[in-house]
Write an enzyme that holds these catalytic residues in place. Structure first.
Site, PDB file in Angstrom:
ATOM      1  CE1 TYR A   9      -3.098  -3.227   1.111  1.00 51.05           C
ATOM      2  CE2 TYR A   9      -4.048  -1.665  -0.440  1.00 51.05           C
ATOM      3  CZ  TYR A   9      -4.060  -2.912   0.169  1.00 51.05           C
ATOM      4  OH  TYR A   9      -5.020  -3.825  -0.192  1.00 51.05           O
TER       5      TYR A   9
ATOM      6  NE  ARG B 109      -3.141  -0.231  -5.167  1.00 51.00           N
ATOM      7  CZ  ARG B 109      -4.175  -0.900  -4.621  1.00 51.00           C
ATOM      8  NH1 ARG B 109      -3.941  -1.993  -3.897  1.00 51.00           N
ATOM      9  NH2 ARG B 109      -5.401  -0.482  -4.782  1.00 51.00           N
TER      10      ARG B 109
ATOM     11  CD  GLN C 149     -15.984  -1.760  -7.735  1.00 44.02           C
ATOM     12  OE1 GLN C 149     -15.717  -2.947  -7.571  1.00 44.02           O
ATOM     13  NE2 GLN C 149     -16.331  -1.269  -8.916  1.00 44.02           N
TER      14      GLN C 149
ATOM     15  CG  HIS D 142     -13.891  -1.712  -2.048  1.00 40.44           C
ATOM     16  ND1 HIS D 142     -13.793  -2.222  -3.326  1.00 40.44           N
ATOM     17  CD2 HIS D 142     -15.009  -2.268  -1.528  1.00 40.44           C
ATOM     18  CE1 HIS D 142     -14.810  -3.039  -3.556  1.00 40.44           C
ATOM     19  NE2 HIS D 142     -15.562  -3.083  -2.496  1.00 40.44           N
TER      20      HIS D 142
ATOM     21  CB  ALA E  72     -12.906   5.774 -18.649  1.00 45.70           C
TER      22      ALA E  72
HETATM   23  C1  LIG Z   1     -13.081 -12.086  -5.922  1.00 47.01           C
HETATM   24  C2  LIG Z   1     -14.557 -12.144  -5.595  1.00 47.01           C
HETATM   25  C3  LIG Z   1     -15.229 -13.362  -6.127  1.00 47.01           C
HETATM   26  N1  LIG Z   1     -14.710 -12.076  -4.115  1.00 47.01           N
HETATM   27  C4  LIG Z   1     -15.641 -11.271  -3.592  1.00 47.01           C
HETATM   28  O1  LIG Z   1     -16.404 -10.596  -4.259  1.00 47.01           O
HETATM   29  C5  LIG Z   1     -15.622 -11.214  -2.097  1.00 47.01           C
HETATM   30  C6  LIG Z   1     -16.396 -12.414  -1.513  1.00 47.01           C
HETATM   31  C7  LIG Z   1     -17.811 -12.412  -1.867  1.00 47.01           C
HETATM   32  C8  LIG Z   1     -18.767 -11.715  -1.236  1.00 47.01           C
HETATM   33  N2  LIG Z   1     -19.974 -11.935  -1.838  1.00 47.01           N
HETATM   34  C9  LIG Z   1     -19.798 -12.798  -2.872  1.00 47.01           C
HETATM   35  C10 LIG Z   1     -20.708 -13.310  -3.798  1.00 47.01           C
HETATM   36  C11 LIG Z   1     -20.241 -14.147  -4.763  1.00 47.01           C
HETATM   37  C12 LIG Z   1     -18.849 -14.470  -4.779  1.00 47.01           C
HETATM   38  C13 LIG Z   1     -17.938 -13.931  -3.861  1.00 47.01           C
HETATM   39  C14 LIG Z   1     -18.424 -13.103  -2.914  1.00 47.01           C
HETATM   40  N3  LIG Z   1     -16.152  -9.936  -1.627  1.00 47.01           N
HETATM   41  C15 LIG Z   1     -15.714  -9.492  -0.420  1.00 47.01           C
HETATM   42  O2  LIG Z   1     -14.941 -10.084   0.308  1.00 47.01           O
HETATM   43  C16 LIG Z   1     -16.267  -8.127   0.003  1.00 47.01           C
HETATM   44  C17 LIG Z   1     -15.138  -7.076   0.052  1.00 47.01           C
HETATM   45  C18 LIG Z   1     -14.553  -6.865  -1.294  1.00 47.01           C
HETATM   46  C19 LIG Z   1     -13.606  -5.659  -1.279  1.00 47.01           C
HETATM   47  C20 LIG Z   1     -12.150  -6.093  -1.377  1.00 47.01           C
HETATM   48  N4  LIG Z   1     -11.289  -4.920  -1.573  1.00 47.01           N
HETATM   49  C21 LIG Z   1     -11.000  -4.378  -2.733  1.00 47.01           C
HETATM   50  N5  LIG Z   1     -10.244  -3.244  -2.865  1.00 47.01           N
HETATM   51  C22 LIG Z   1      -9.548  -2.719  -1.698  1.00 47.01           C
HETATM   52  C23 LIG Z   1      -8.202  -3.336  -1.643  1.00 47.01           C
HETATM   53  C24 LIG Z   1      -7.288  -2.777  -2.691  1.00 47.01           C
HETATM   54  O3  LIG Z   1      -7.709  -1.995  -3.555  1.00 47.01           O
HETATM   55  O4  LIG Z   1      -6.120  -3.137  -2.589  1.00 47.01           O
HETATM   56  S1  LIG Z   1     -11.662  -5.106  -4.184  1.00 47.01           S
HETATM   57  C25 LIG Z   1     -10.696  -4.447  -5.497  1.00 47.01           C
HETATM   58  O5  LIG Z   1     -10.833  -5.366  -6.546  1.00 47.01           O
HETATM   59  C26 LIG Z   1     -11.861  -4.926  -7.403  1.00 47.01           C
HETATM   60  C27 LIG Z   1     -11.226  -4.767  -8.753  1.00 47.01           C
HETATM   61  O6  LIG Z   1     -12.232  -4.664  -9.651  1.00 47.01           O
HETATM   62  P1  LIG Z   1     -12.267  -3.452 -10.737  1.00 47.01           P
HETATM   63  O7  LIG Z   1     -12.138  -2.138 -10.048  1.00 47.01           O
HETATM   64  O8  LIG Z   1     -13.449  -3.730 -11.556  1.00 47.01           O
HETATM   65  O9  LIG Z   1     -10.894  -3.650 -11.548  1.00 47.01           O
HETATM   66  P2  LIG Z   1     -10.502  -4.805 -12.579  1.00 47.01           P
HETATM   67  O10 LIG Z   1      -9.046  -4.670 -12.799  1.00 47.01           O
HETATM   68  O11 LIG Z   1     -11.069  -6.106 -12.157  1.00 47.01           O
HETATM   69  O12 LIG Z   1     -11.272  -4.399 -13.935  1.00 47.01           O
HETATM   70  C28 LIG Z   1     -10.964  -3.203 -14.601  1.00 47.01           C
HETATM   71  C29 LIG Z   1     -12.058  -3.004 -15.639  1.00 47.01           C
HETATM   72  O13 LIG Z   1     -11.833  -1.753 -16.273  1.00 47.01           O
HETATM   73  C30 LIG Z   1     -11.799  -1.928 -17.676  1.00 47.01           C
HETATM   74  N6  LIG Z   1     -10.838  -0.949 -18.200  1.00 47.01           N
HETATM   75  C31 LIG Z   1      -9.468  -1.053 -18.224  1.00 47.01           C
HETATM   76  N7  LIG Z   1      -8.945   0.082 -18.764  1.00 47.01           N
HETATM   77  C32 LIG Z   1     -10.006   0.911 -19.054  1.00 47.01           C
HETATM   78  C33 LIG Z   1     -10.114   2.214 -19.632  1.00 47.01           C
HETATM   79  N8  LIG Z   1      -9.034   2.911 -20.009  1.00 47.01           N
HETATM   80  N9  LIG Z   1     -11.347   2.761 -19.772  1.00 47.01           N
HETATM   81  C34 LIG Z   1     -12.472   2.056 -19.401  1.00 47.01           C
HETATM   82  N10 LIG Z   1     -12.427   0.797 -18.843  1.00 47.01           N
HETATM   83  C35 LIG Z   1     -11.207   0.254 -18.673  1.00 47.01           C
HETATM   84  C36 LIG Z   1     -11.407  -3.385 -17.929  1.00 47.01           C
HETATM   85  O14 LIG Z   1     -11.965  -3.815 -19.147  1.00 47.01           O
HETATM   86  C37 LIG Z   1     -12.057  -4.086 -16.731  1.00 47.01           C
HETATM   87  O15 LIG Z   1     -13.397  -4.449 -17.008  1.00 47.01           O
HETATM   88  C38 LIG Z   1     -12.349  -3.581  -6.934  1.00 47.01           C
HETATM   89  O16 LIG Z   1     -13.510  -3.755  -6.173  1.00 47.01           O
HETATM   90  C39 LIG Z   1     -11.200  -3.121  -6.051  1.00 47.01           C
HETATM   91  O17 LIG Z   1     -11.616  -2.237  -5.053  1.00 47.01           O
HETATM   92  N11 LIG Z   1     -16.791  -8.185   1.336  1.00 47.01           N
HETATM   93  C40 LIG Z   1     -17.956  -8.817   1.576  1.00 47.01           C
HETATM   94  O18 LIG Z   1     -18.583  -9.384   0.716  1.00 47.01           O
HETATM   95  O19 LIG Z   1     -18.359  -8.725   2.904  1.00 47.01           O
HETATM   96  C41 LIG Z   1     -19.635  -9.375   3.211  1.00 47.01           C
HETATM   97  C42 LIG Z   1     -20.715  -8.353   3.036  1.00 47.01           C
HETATM   98  C43 LIG Z   1     -21.230  -8.005   1.803  1.00 47.01           C
HETATM   99  C44 LIG Z   1     -22.298  -7.090   1.701  1.00 47.01           C
HETATM  100  C45 LIG Z   1     -22.776  -6.494   2.782  1.00 47.01           C
HETATM  101  C46 LIG Z   1     -22.253  -6.860   4.031  1.00 47.01           C
HETATM  102  C47 LIG Z   1     -21.204  -7.795   4.137  1.00 47.01           C
END
Ligand SMILES: CC(C)NC(=O)[C@H](Cc1c[nH]c2ccccc12)NC(=O)[C@H](CCCC/N=C(/NCCC(=O)O)S[C@H]1O[C@H](COP(=O)(O)OP(=O)(O)OC[C@H]2O[C@@H](n3cnc4c(N)ncnc43)[C@H](O)[C@@H]2O)[C@@H](O)[C@H]1O)NC(=O)OCc1ccccc1
Length: 224
Positions: A52, A55, A87, A105, A215
């Site tokens: 971090y 970052r 996020q 987040h 974007a």
């Molecule tokens: C991996 C996944 C399956 N796991 C989860 O989702 C888990 C578990 C889970 C919960 N519910 C579920 C249901 C189903 C399955 C799993 C779960 N979730 C959790 O643990 C969450 C906590 C999750 C948060 C974790 N922390 C982050 N970030 C901080 C850290 C850090 O940043 O270091 S998550 C982190 O990863 C995620 C990354 O995703 P994106 O931002 O979308 O980035 P990514 O690289 O994936 O994609 C980029 C996109 O941009 C596009 N792009 C690229 N360049 C461009 C460009 N130039 N222009 C436009 N678009 C562009 C690309 O095409 C692409 O589509 C973000 O959320 C980011 O914050 N907590 C929780 O559920 O608690 C309970 C609860 C829930 C509700 C209410 C009460 C209690």
């Protein structure tokens, strides 16, 4: 119009901040478990703090791009009520002039005492065992929501989703919950849903309209 906007790493990609899953993404350098879970932090706080600190330095060196600036302008438009949820843990929305910004987040600029829960500004470089400014215990950690932890401001977010006329997702892959479920929640409440993304997301079917592209081009076009 009541608009809820959700942004992800893709909106900061053109500002030079690596996304998570794209090639060369953040997670390629590290395993999620190792650097973004409470267990990873407990096992090796120095490694997580270093992740971090890097970052935080990268965010400091970055500049808002036209997508951030366009959203800041939209937020000032009197005819719209915009709720901006991100996020992202960088502060590019704020530096573009957006206010308020809901960091569901957490943020790199914040630190949290794991012992007493007090929040404080994060120094540029966090060290293991930094003392809490309130309880003095060596328990300061990044104020970031790790996997398995409950996201922040969920009540305000869900209230905005329930009364939204339009939900827009920008630069997010739709892999991480609960954020990936917001489009569906908004749609259930009667909102129209729009995705602005470089490529289709994992929840592309939740959108009435999708526009593909960078974007920095799509967002100013949409706002105009
Ligand atoms: C991996 C996944 C399956 N796991 C989860 O989702 C888990 C578990 C889970 C919960 N519910 C579920 C249901 C189903 C399955 C799993 C779960 N979730 C959790 O643990 C969450 C906590 C999750 C948060 C974790 N922390 C982050 N970030 C901080 C850290 C850090 O940043 O270091 S998550 C982190 O990863 C995620 C990354 O995703 P994106 O931002 O979308 O980035 P990514 O690289 O994936 O994609 C980029 C996109 O941009 C596009 N792009 C690229 N360049 C461009 C460009 N130039 N222009 C436009 N678009 C562009 C690309 O095409 C692409 O589509 C973000 O959320 C980011 O914050 N907590 C929780 O559920 O608690 C309970 C609860 C829930 C509700 C209410 C009460 C209690």
């Amino acid at each position: 119009m009541k608009i809820v906007i959700l942004t992800g790493a893709g909106i900061s990609a053109e500002s030079g901040i690596a996304t998570f899953r794209d090639s060369g993404g953040l997670w390629e350098g590290h395993s999620i478990e190792a650097v973004a879970t409470p267990a990873g932090y407990a096992a090796n706080p120095a490694r997580v703090l270093d992740f971090y600190n890097q970052r935080r330095a990268a965010a400091r060196a970055a500049r808002p791009n036209p997508a951030h600036l366009a959203l800041a302008a939209l937020q000032k438009a009197p005819q719209h009520q915009v709720t901006l949820v991100t996020q992202n843990v960088d502060d590019l929305h704020e530096r573009a002039g957006s206010d308020p910004v809901i960091h569901m987040h957490g943020a790199l600029s914040g630190a949290l005492c794991a012992a007493c829960g007090v929040r404080a500004p994060a120094p540029q470089v966090m060290q293991p065992h930094d003392p809490c400014p309130d309880c003095a215990r060596p328990a300061m950690r990044p104020d970031i929501v790790w996997f398995g932890e409950i996201p922040l401001h969920m009540d305000a977010i869900e209230a905005a989703l329930r009364s939204a006329d339009l939900f827009v997702a920008i630069g997010t892959s739709g892999n991480v919950y609960p954020a990936a479920g917001f489009a569906q929640m908004a749609r259930w409440s009667g909102a129209r849903t729009l995705e602005l993304n470089l490529a289709s997301s994992a929840n592309a079917d939740d959108f009435d309209e999708r526009r593909e592209g960078p974007a920095s081009v799509l967002v100013p076009q949409w706002v105009a």
